[in-house]
Structure formats: structure tokens, C-alpha cells
Design a protein around this motif. Sequence first.
Motif, PDB file in Angstrom:
ATOM      1  N   VAL A  44       0.847  -1.196   0.000  1.00 52.01           N
ATOM      2  CA  VAL A  44       0.000   0.000   0.000  1.00 52.01           C
ATOM      3  C   VAL A  44       0.878   1.239   0.000  1.00 52.01           C
ATOM      4  N   THR A  74      -3.443   6.834  -0.028  1.00 56.24           N
ATOM      5  CA  THR A  74      -4.900   6.859  -0.156  1.00 56.24           C
ATOM      6  C   THR A  74      -5.309   7.642  -1.395  1.00 56.24           C
ATOM      7  N   TYR A 105      -7.163   2.708  -2.018  1.00 57.99           N
ATOM      8  CA  TYR A 105      -5.732   2.916  -1.859  1.00 57.99           C
ATOM      9  C   TYR A 105      -4.999   2.680  -3.172  1.00 57.99           C
TER      10      TYR A 105
END
Length: 648
Positions: A6, A9, A19
Motif C-alpha cells: 500500500v 490513499t 488505496y
Amino acid sequence: MDKYEVIGTLGEGSFGRVYKAKQLSTGNFVALKVISKRGRSVKELKGFRRECEIQRDLHHPNIIQMLDSFETENEIVVITEFAPKELTGVLNKEGYLTEEKVQQIVWDLVSALYYLHSNRVLHRDLKPQNILLDLENKAKLCDFGFARNMSTGTHVLTSIKGTPLYMAPELIDELPYDYNADLWSLGCIIYELLMGTPPFCTNSILHLIKKIKSEQIKWPTFLSPDCISFLKGLLQKNPSKRLTWNQILNHSFVKGHILISKSTVPMPLTSSLTASTKQVKEQQRKDSMNHKHHKGAVPKETDTKKSDSNKSSTGAIPKSEESKKSKEKQEQDKAMENLSKCLKEKLNFIEDNHPIEPEEWIVFLQKSIQEVMNGEMSSLLQPNLTNIIVSPLKNSNSNSKVLSFVVKLLSIAFVVKGTSEKTLDRIKKVYLEVKLLPNLIYAVKLLLRNLPDISNSSSGGLPATKNLETYKSLEKLDNEELQALEHIVMLVCHLVYIQDDFVLQFCDAIVILNVYSLINTLLGLAKRKLRISMDIISILTQTIRRLPENTEIIEKIVLNDGKTDSQLHLGEFLRNSNPIMRERSCIFVLLMGKYFQHSTLEKIWSLEIRDTLEALMFDSIESVRNAAEATVNDLKHKEFYMKSSSLF
């Protein structure tokens, strides 16, 4: 999640977050959509899964490709391809685009839409916000939350989906619709790309709806004849007069540039209908209209409190009646369960978590408020228009300012001088039809509900979430939230006092939404916003007075649904410095004494309440004295009242 890293956002909504991530095996960027399962209804989760099922089967260069999906105990995670730009961002930056640039985007959008309709899928929420651009500026459709896969043999739909600016006239009129609604939305997007604004754009959302229904589109003169012809063919108010797919594919504005996939299902929506199929479609349309016309009213609440005429003089139920009462209670519980199921469908509590533009809504609402104040009430006299106004009450992204303006607009008609009784009666009927009061209660629930607490967890950056059904503490409410609550509760109070049908809808909403504790909590705002607590007391009083058979609902609110942290501080309410609060509290106690079960009264009654009531018989305010005297005289012979006297 160990396959992805990740990075950051991309966006956030009430469903969760999106994400940007990197696929470790390839180094490619992807988008992760993380949807919290906690606090979601079975219907909501079914909708999310249906969205996944639809998008999983879509494979086209102009549609965001779904790469994978999986579920954990608390989340649904969807992985899609990543596109770096949003069409809305390009529009915001440049204002509008040249016809040449727009034409290339149109080729992509028509290709995507033709593919969807060839596979019997309606998008139902086409708008610039749902169009992304890749590194080569190729347009791609995304967000299939409202998409519907039409089974073979289904030719029309009735549920209203979409965004007002791009909504087809047949949806505005709440008529059955088909794939042509997507073509209208496509036309609106093309018009906006060329002109900088959609074909119908106004400072009032109510005017917007009126324009879509009746106003003619203003066609620019600087566009090519082919472009104008294509736009006019899509933006026909009568869906039967819009361009067919065969006409679209052969139109000079797009011909030869549409990417057509061979993947289609039997009887695609893009095929011309046979004579027999047209008859079936027309019959489905008629059946849908007849069903809408014959819809019944919300059934009344099943009596939850039986007559106590069979009780003995001591209040005890004879043993010979115990089995009968037990059976009756089981039947009542079953009836309530069936009723709740029915009301969920009737009240249509479906949360809208699509983003809204608060400032635009506030401008719309302010303009509409001025219209109503000037005597222009038409927007409140038509259910389809009023439904648009009510919609932010069901949107979890609405802020407290928007809610305040919505309620002001819906309230203003009751105070504008010169409004005829006939007009007010029609407005009441509309408010009942659109289920305004239940949606006001729903707005309170959404406003006070805690948002998910999203943070990185040990699962490779997958966000953890908390239960959505927890609520904010009263101390954390800001002034704007308190003001919105005050406006909402004030309107609810007014409605339940002007017509008993609103009282019934109040009871229905409490039961269906299961917000006994939440309403109880609002009583604890007496020190910060006394008006809220006073109006809640008035609403509960009117409910007992007008629908005593539903007193059990009020008992559950008073007892905080069986919890111990009740906010019902009757003694404090009776001693409040505000005489209106003292008077209303006296009347509430009077009705509780008349209709509450003995066991409930024992839990809330105290010597303090009795002594305060008797002291109020000598209050300096006459109305308070009269209310206290009537309450004491009515209750002093009751067992619970006398028992509190004998104990001390």
C-alpha cells in the motif's frame, strides 16, 4: 494482502477507502477498494458482492479491469487496475475541452457503453466522476455500484439510481426505463465536456429537475454539424426517439472508431427488438406502472400493548390467563417481525454513500428557500421533486450544514405567511408519501454514527475498521452538529403534532432503525441544547397521547432499550429553569403514569420525582402549576406513587 504494497490513499467514502498500491510480483500499480462489512446490512453486503460479480466479468480496454477480490472477517477487498487521472480533474483545470479532444473521449465511452449493453449491463450512474484516464489519456468507466445486470427477458427497470445532473427525464418522472437512460447520461457528459457545464445547470436543484422535464436544450453554434447531430440524438427527452445502437455505430461522429468486442450474451440490449419482444417490453412497462399506482400505504403498527381489563384488582394476571398471554406475546412478536420486514421495504432505508458537493447543495437549497419564502411552493408539492430535497438525509457524506439547510427548506412552508390550508394539506401528503419523518430519524442516526477508524494493521497495510453502529459522545458534538440536530428534531416535533400519520411513521422508524438508545441519548443534551431535549419530550408525549397502543416503544426509549446508562433524568427536567421544560415534563410524567407498565414505572420512579412534582404545584408560572396539579391528582392514588410515600 502480502501480494501488494500500500502506497497511499486515493479516496475515501462511507464504504471505506480506496488505496494506491503496488503489485509486488509485477511492479504494476493497482487500486485497492476496501469495504467495511461491520455495521452493514445483509442487503448492503449483497449489493457490494453484486458489484464485484458484475465487474469481474467485464473485460474491455475502456472499462477499469477488476483484477482480484477477496473477503476477510471484517472487509471486502477489491483490486482493480490503476488509472492516474480523473476526468473531473481535467475539467476543473481546463474548464472545457476542444471538440477534437472530446471526440476521442466519446469514442472510448461509446465503446465501453456498447460493450456493457451488449452484455445486458446498465451502468446507471454515468457522470464525469466515474470516468478515469490512463497515461495515454484513454477513457475508462469505473464505479459499478449502481450497475444492474438485466436478465434475459427483462426489458425495463423502475428503481431510481444516478445523479440528478445526468439523470434521464424518465427517471425524474419515476417511469420504467431501460438502457436508453445510460445514453441520455452519456449525452450530458459529452455536452459538459464541450461546454463546461451540463445541458441543464442551475443554482436550484429543483429548477434543475424542472428544466430536465420541460426546458429545451440550448445548442451551441460553434460545434460541427456531426457533433450537434450526435448530441441531439442522445439528448432526446422521449427515450423512444433517442438514437438506437445501430444508428450510433453508423453515425459519422463515431463511425469506424468504436472498439467492438465479440463477447456478448444472448439477446443483447444493443440488438433491435422483434415485434413480439416489443410487445413483452411494453407489457412489462404497463405492469410496472400499474404496480406503482396500486402500492398501498404503510401498514399500521401492530398493537404492542393489550388492554389490562383482564387484570385483577391488584394488577396481577390470573394464572389461568398466563398461557393465553404468553401465546399472545409470541403472536405479537411474530407480527412485529413480519411488520418490520414489510416496513423496511416500504420505508426504503438505503444509505447513499456516494460523494456530494456540500457547497453546491447549500447554494441550491438557499435559492430554493428564497423561492418558497416568495410563495413558490411547487417544489414541495410534487413527490419526485421533494424526494430530491430529502435525498441528503440518507447520504452518509452529507455534512451538518447541508442537513440544516435541507430541514430549513422543508420547514419554511409552515411559517410563510399567506400559505393556504389547501396548500399545506398537499405538502403534508407529499411529506407522508416521501417518508420525510422516517428519513429525518435516519439522518440523526447517520449524523451521530461514528465513522470507521481506519489505520494500518499487520496485514500488509490493510486498514482495520470499527463497528459503524457506535455513536459519538454528546461531548464531541460541535456547534454545527448540534444546530443540525436541533433543526431536525424541531421539524419532527412539528410533524407529529399536526397529523397522526406522522406519529405512526415515527414509531415505524424507531422500530425499523432500532434507535431506542439513540433517542434516549438525545435527552442528555439538555445542558448543551435544551430545545432538543424539550422537543424529544414533546414527541414522546404526543406518541403516548395519540397512539397509546405503541407505548411499549416509548418505554424502550425511556429505559434506554434495557441498558443502565439512561439519559432520562426526570428530576432534573422537572426542576429545569425553563418553565416550558418543567410544564412538558409534568405532562410526560402524567401520561407515563397512565399508560406505562407497572414494572417500567418502578424502574424510573423515585421520591425525588414525587417531591418535585408536589413542589411544582406552587410554581410561579401558572401553566406549570396547572400541569403539576393535574399530574399529582391523577397519580397520587397509583400504587407506585403511594409506595414511594410509604417508604419514607
